[in-house]
Design a protein around this motif. Structure first.
Motif, PDB file in Angstrom:
ATOM      1  N   LEU A 332     -36.587 -29.084  77.902  1.00 52.56           N
ATOM      2  CA  LEU A 332     -37.571 -29.301  76.842  1.00 52.56           C
ATOM      3  C   LEU A 332     -37.790 -28.020  76.028  1.00 52.56           C
ATOM      4  CD1 LEU A 332     -39.811 -30.935  75.459  1.00 52.56           C
ATOM      5  CD2 LEU A 332     -41.343 -30.253  77.303  1.00 52.56           C
ATOM      6  N   MET A 333     -37.969 -26.896  76.719  1.00 53.27           N
ATOM      7  CA  MET A 333     -38.237 -25.637  76.022  1.00 53.27           C
ATOM      8  C   MET A 333     -37.052 -25.235  75.147  1.00 53.27           C
ATOM      9  SD  MET A 333     -41.216 -25.195  77.142  1.00 53.27           S
ATOM     10  CE  MET A 333     -41.821 -23.584  76.749  1.00 53.27           C
ATOM     11  N   GLY A 334     -35.835 -25.504  75.644  1.00 53.96           N
ATOM     12  CA  GLY A 334     -34.632 -25.166  74.894  1.00 53.96           C
ATOM     13  C   GLY A 334     -34.593 -25.884  73.555  1.00 53.96           C
ATOM     14  N   SER A 335     -35.064 -27.132  73.539  1.00 55.75           N
ATOM     15  CA  SER A 335     -35.027 -27.887  72.290  1.00 55.75           C
ATOM     16  C   SER A 335     -36.038 -27.344  71.282  1.00 55.75           C
ATOM     17  CB  SER A 335     -35.296 -29.369  72.561  1.00 55.75           C
ATOM     18  OG  SER A 335     -36.632 -29.523  72.999  1.00 55.75           O
ATOM     19  N   LEU A 336     -36.956 -26.485  71.731  1.00 56.93           N
ATOM     20  CA  LEU A 336     -37.949 -25.899  70.831  1.00 56.93           C
ATOM     21  C   LEU A 336     -37.654 -24.430  70.544  1.00 56.93           C
ATOM     22  CD1 LEU A 336     -41.025 -27.499  72.564  1.00 56.93           C
ATOM     23  CD2 LEU A 336     -40.212 -28.031  70.263  1.00 56.93           C
ATOM     24  N   GLY A 337     -36.436 -24.000  70.837  1.00 53.60           N
ATOM     25  CA  GLY A 337     -36.063 -22.621  70.538  1.00 53.60           C
ATOM     26  C   GLY A 337     -36.579 -21.624  71.561  1.00 53.60           C
ATOM     27  N   LEU A 338     -37.139 -22.141  72.677  1.00 52.95           N
ATOM     28  CA  LEU A 338     -37.630 -21.253  73.742  1.00 52.95           C
ATOM     29  C   LEU A 338     -36.724 -21.438  74.955  1.00 52.95           C
ATOM     30  CD1 LEU A 338     -41.358 -22.262  73.344  1.00 52.95           C
ATOM     31  CD2 LEU A 338     -40.411 -20.064  72.677  1.00 52.95           C
ATOM     32  N   ASP A 339     -37.082 -20.851  76.104  1.00 51.64           N
ATOM     33  CA  ASP A 339     -36.378 -21.247  77.321  1.00 51.64           C
ATOM     34  C   ASP A 339     -37.356 -21.320  78.493  1.00 51.64           C
ATOM     35  OD1 ASP A 339     -36.540 -18.727  78.592  1.00 51.64           O
ATOM     36  OD2 ASP A 339     -34.621 -18.081  77.777  1.00 51.64           O
ATOM     37  N   MET A 363     -36.784 -10.499  78.186  1.00 49.52           N
ATOM     38  CA  MET A 363     -35.920 -11.204  77.229  1.00 49.52           C
ATOM     39  C   MET A 363     -35.162 -10.210  76.366  1.00 49.52           C
ATOM     40  SD  MET A 363     -38.620 -14.088  76.180  1.00 49.52           S
ATOM     41  CE  MET A 363     -38.934 -15.462  77.291  1.00 49.52           C
ATOM     42  N   ARG A 364     -33.922 -10.545  76.097  1.00 49.59           N
ATOM     43  CA  ARG A 364     -33.069  -9.639  75.356  1.00 49.59           C
ATOM     44  C   ARG A 364     -33.184  -9.882  73.844  1.00 49.59           C
ATOM     45  NH1 ARG A 364     -27.531  -9.333  75.459  1.00 49.59           N
ATOM     46  NH2 ARG A 364     -27.428 -11.479  76.167  1.00 49.59           N
ATOM     47  N   SER A 365     -33.267 -11.160  73.458  1.00 49.20           N
ATOM     48  CA  SER A 365     -33.304 -11.490  72.040  1.00 49.20           C
ATOM     49  C   SER A 365     -34.701 -11.247  71.475  1.00 49.20           C
ATOM     50  CB  SER A 365     -32.910 -12.952  71.856  1.00 49.20           C
ATOM     51  OG  SER A 365     -33.574 -13.496  70.742  1.00 49.20           O
ATOM     52  N   LYS A 366     -34.755 -10.452  70.414  1.00 46.84           N
ATOM     53  CA  LYS A 366     -36.041 -10.140  69.794  1.00 46.84           C
ATOM     54  C   LYS A 366     -36.706 -11.408  69.263  1.00 46.84           C
ATOM     55  CE  LYS A 366     -38.790  -6.962  67.653  1.00 46.84           C
ATOM     56  NZ  LYS A 366     -39.362  -5.719  68.135  1.00 46.84           N
ATOM     57  N   GLN A 430     -29.936 -16.854  70.324  1.00 52.97           N
ATOM     58  CA  GLN A 430     -28.798 -17.307  71.129  1.00 52.97           C
ATOM     59  C   GLN A 430     -28.907 -16.773  72.542  1.00 52.97           C
ATOM     60  OE1 GLN A 430     -26.110 -19.243  70.239  1.00 52.97           O
ATOM     61  NE2 GLN A 430     -27.240 -19.661  68.358  1.00 52.97           N
ATOM     62  N   GLU A 431     -30.133 -16.510  72.993  1.00 48.49           N
ATOM     63  CA  GLU A 431     -30.309 -15.879  74.300  1.00 48.49           C
ATOM     64  C   GLU A 431     -29.749 -16.754  75.410  1.00 48.49           C
ATOM     65  OE1 GLU A 431     -32.137 -12.964  74.955  1.00 48.49           O
ATOM     66  OE2 GLU A 431     -33.013 -13.220  76.941  1.00 48.49           O
TER      67      GLU A 431
ATOM     68  N   THR B  30     -17.477 -11.010  72.142  1.00 50.54           N
ATOM     69  CA  THR B  30     -18.375  -9.950  71.673  1.00 50.54           C
ATOM     70  C   THR B  30     -19.842 -10.336  71.848  1.00 50.54           C
ATOM     71  OG1 THR B  30     -17.888 -10.819  69.503  1.00 50.54           O
ATOM     72  CG2 THR B  30     -16.921  -8.681  70.064  1.00 50.54           C
ATOM     73  N   GLU B  31     -20.173 -11.640  71.646  1.00 55.27           N
ATOM     74  CA  GLU B  31     -21.586 -12.039  71.748  1.00 55.27           C
ATOM     75  C   GLU B  31     -22.054 -12.078  73.197  1.00 55.27           C
ATOM     76  OE1 GLU B  31     -20.840 -15.944  70.053  1.00 55.27           O
ATOM     77  OE2 GLU B  31     -19.267 -14.657  69.248  1.00 55.27           O
TER      78      GLU B  31
END
Lengths: 610, 89
Positions: A332-339, A363-366, A430-431, B30-31
């Motif tokens: 569910l969270m993935g479909s909202l851009g979260l995880d 988290m790595r992705s800002k 794309q985390e 790379t990603e």
């Protein structure tokens, strides 16, 4: 997880020697750090390091030694915020040696971190933690042989139960008493490139013949539990049922405990405070009783409830169930851009938004971090919980309190998801999602008590700062100009000034004023109400019962839940994002969001003439 | 007795629950550079036994056991980068 920690303690003499604790997440590093340093830990600021680190000055053989708790990391070569912090620290600051904390149960993979440290040439000792769990799993390690192969002192121990700790501590003392210059690595990044990769063959060679791991098909206690709690159909309903039971407990045990506290504070007021104050002029009496004491006493009545709540939080965090919740919710969270981790952090935000915000560092992705942080500010934290219990108890006099409270938690969750849905386009990421699921664990009684005690201390600190300040400010606003009453005071005028905005959502000028000061901290809302009305908590409850309808009360709760987070949360949002624009956006977005939802609810209820 | 079934290559995403396999290699691009580090840190290195315990609903993550004492949740997208060699026990 204390929230609102900001001070940097200065403990006289600067220690000459420094020891850093390094380890993977879930290796019990914090438990060990607490065991070594006792209660003396504080949050320190390090030049060139983007986050604060937990540290303590410990007296070892008459010498002050600095112990630093580095964030848990999987890999020295990694790219997450936490991993960068460790790299920055080791690159910039000399250490006498490193204590590498490994989970003995997972030595087959965690040994990699030790090999990286060794390859870089750091002096280090290895503590194989969680010996109890390793034994339970059937993991066998020949520690002496391993120590020789690594050329590092190595000890098997349990930081949680203290077994084997004595010998490990003796070694720490021994290392500190031998005079060796501290170690400063030259250009860590270059060295990592050269020596940082550990080949699988190296790991095999170092463990060959001295480590026995259990069968890959072992049916552990955890596996049996998981087959129920992670069941594809029953997993999620069980999760929500568990949550509902928790709030039933908080409601049914917490409310009676409040009566006890208010009995105590009333006694203090009648038999200590008022006799002393008799000699002072009326205005001073009014200021102390109505300006400070009533507000403080009302907030204090929540202390047992908050302690109970944090104990439940501590148990669910330490048990390992929260990471299972991440697994259950990830789709569910993935479909909202979260995880799934965003969901866990939202749950941790139920305790305090600030510590949950800092938790996003994993988290790595800002973009994912920023989006998750925005959703965390909608989490119904323990301070907001106090407001809602107070209001719900006054306006839903029947047995529905716990259900109404639970509905606000569900709303908090839905609002977070709604916000993510609206904003996910602005924060694409794309985390990857790879999350460890530690085995189920029981916290020890000591851990639970320590946690509860920490919350009491934390409350006293906040009460003596933010909450008194808020109550005093509200008192002045509602008592000036001298002689004015009700809506003619400055506070009343401020409330009336805002009423074109607040009237449509059913919030009167008095309640508006409490919300204005709730911007400082949500406990101030509770503290401000007795000050604004000039009544003690019992009379106030009756007054609110008589004057506020349940739809107005619920609209007030919705607005209070969703509007601008408290000052400390805002400061943390800025610190973690380093962007004023982002922090300002969060304030405006949440205020508008809160108003719209309250408006829909309140006007909807009027239309349906509820 | 473990026998390697030759000529069979698959990714973690395709492994059936309850079946054991050996990690062969992790796909790099790379990603995904940072991902490889994390997976290695969590124990996914060549020749490591790996097993899917269960899969969450609605295409959610896999519950995976790495070696015998490490368990993780991992999405299909990431699981696809992990190449395996199935074995019979």
């Amino acid at each position: 997880m204390n929230c609102h920690q900001s001070e940097t303690a200065v403990n006289g003499v600067k220690p000459r020697k420094r020891v850093a604790l390094l380890g993977m997440p879930n290796a019990g590093k914090s438990t060990l750090f607490n065991r070594i340093t006792g209660a003396s830990a504080f949050v320190g600021n390090w030049p060139g390091i983007t986050v604060d680190l937990l540290q303590a000055n410990v007296n070892v053989n008459g010498e002050a030694i600095e112990f630093v708790d580095l964030p848990g990391i999987y890999d020295l070569n990694g790219f997450s915020e936490d991993e960068k912090v460790v790299q920055q620290f080791l690159n910039k600051f000399a250490v006498n040696f490193i204590i590498i904390v490994l989970n003995a149960t997972q030595i087959d993979r965690q040994i990699r971190l030790a090999l990286q440290i060794k390859a870089l040439g750091f002096p280090a000792i290895i503590l194989l933690n969680m010996a109890d769990e390793a034994k339970h799993y059937g993991v066998q390690i020949e520690v002496d042989e391993l120590s020789q192969r690594l050329a590092m002192p190595t000890f098997l121990m349990s930081a949680k139960y203290g077994k084997g700790y004595g010998r490990a501590y003796q070694e720490i003392v021994r290392q500190l008493t031998t005079e060796k210059p501290s170690f400063q690595i030259k250009n860590l990044n270059e060295q990592l490139l050269e020596n940082g990769s550990i080949l699988p063959l190296e790991i095999e060679a170092i463990l060959a013949g001295i480590v026995v791991m259990p069968s890959n098909f072992a049916r552990t206690f955890t596996a049996k539990f998981d087959s129920i709690l992670l069941h594809p159909i029953f997993g999620l309903p069980l999760f929500f049922l568990g949550m509902f039971l928790v709030f039933q407990l908080v409601w049914n045990v917490g409310l009676p405990s409040m009566d006890l506290m208010s009995y105590i504070t009333t006694w203090i007021q009648n038999f200590i405070l008022e006799p002393i104050l008799k000699v002072f002029p009326l205005l001073i009496q009014n200021f102390v009783i109505n300006g400070i004491w009533n507000g403080l006493a009302t907030v204090a009545s929540f202390v047992p409830l908050i302690v109970l709540f944090f104990i439940v939080m501590a148990i669910s965090e330490d048990s390992g169930y929260l990471s299972r919740a991440a697994y259950l919710m990830d789709a569910l969270m993935g479909s909202l851009g979260l995880d799934g981790r965003s969901f866990v952090l939202q749950m941790m935000g139920f305790g305090c938004n600030v510590s949950a915000l800092m938790g996003t560092r994993i988290m790595r992705s800002k973009a994912l971090r920023l989006l998750t942080m925005l959703t965390i500010t909608f989490s119904l934290c323990s301070a907001r919980l106090q407001v809602f219990i107070f209001i719900i108890a006054a306006t839903f006099p029947n047995q529905n309190g716990a259900t109404v409270l639970f509905s606000l938690y569900i709303l908090s969750f839905i609002a977070a998801l709604g916000a993510a849905f609206i904003l996910k386009g602005q924060f694409p990421n794309q985390e990857p999602f790879v999350l460890e699921l530690p085995p189920y664990r029981f916290p020890t009684l000591k851990q639970v008590i320590m946690r509860g005690w920490g919350e009491v201390m934390h409350f006293i600190k906040r009460a003596s700062g933010f909450i008194v300040f808020g109550c005093v400010a509200v008192w002045f606003l509602t008592n000036l100009p001298l002689g004015a009453t009700g809506l003619n005071t400055f506070g009343g005028q401020l409330g009336q000034f805002l009423s074109p905005i607040m009237q449509p959502i059913g919030i009167d000028p008095y309640l508006t004023l409490s919300l204005v000061f709730g911007f400082i901290a949500k406990e101030v809302v509770v503290g401000a109400l007795p000050v604004i009305y000039g009544m003690n908590a019992d009379n106030l409850t009756q007054y609110i019962t008589d004057t506020v309808t349940w739809t107005q009360a619920y609209s007030f709760c919705i607005f209070c839940l969703l509007y601008t987070p408290c000052l400390t949360t805002l400061a943390t949002l800025f610190n973690e994002s380093k962007s004023w624009k982002y922090a300002a956006f969060s304030v405006v977005f949440s205020a508008v969001f809160a108003w719209v939802i309250s408006f829909i609810f309140y006007q909807g209820s009027l239309l349906l003439s509820l | 007795m473990k026998t390697i079934i030759n000529n069979l290559r698959m990714t973690l995403s395709e492994l059936k629950p309850g079946k054991l396999a050996l990690v062969q290699h992790i796909e790099t691009s790379t990603e995904t550079n940072g991902l490889v580090n994390r997976l290695e840190g969590i124990g996914i290195i060549p020749n490591k036994p790996i097993m899917v315990l269960r899969q969450a609903w609605f295409g959610g993550p896999l519950h995976v056991r790495v070696g015998s004492t490490t368990e993780i949740a991992i999405r299909h997208q990431e699981a696809k980068t992990i190449h395996l060699q199935p074995i019979e026990v």
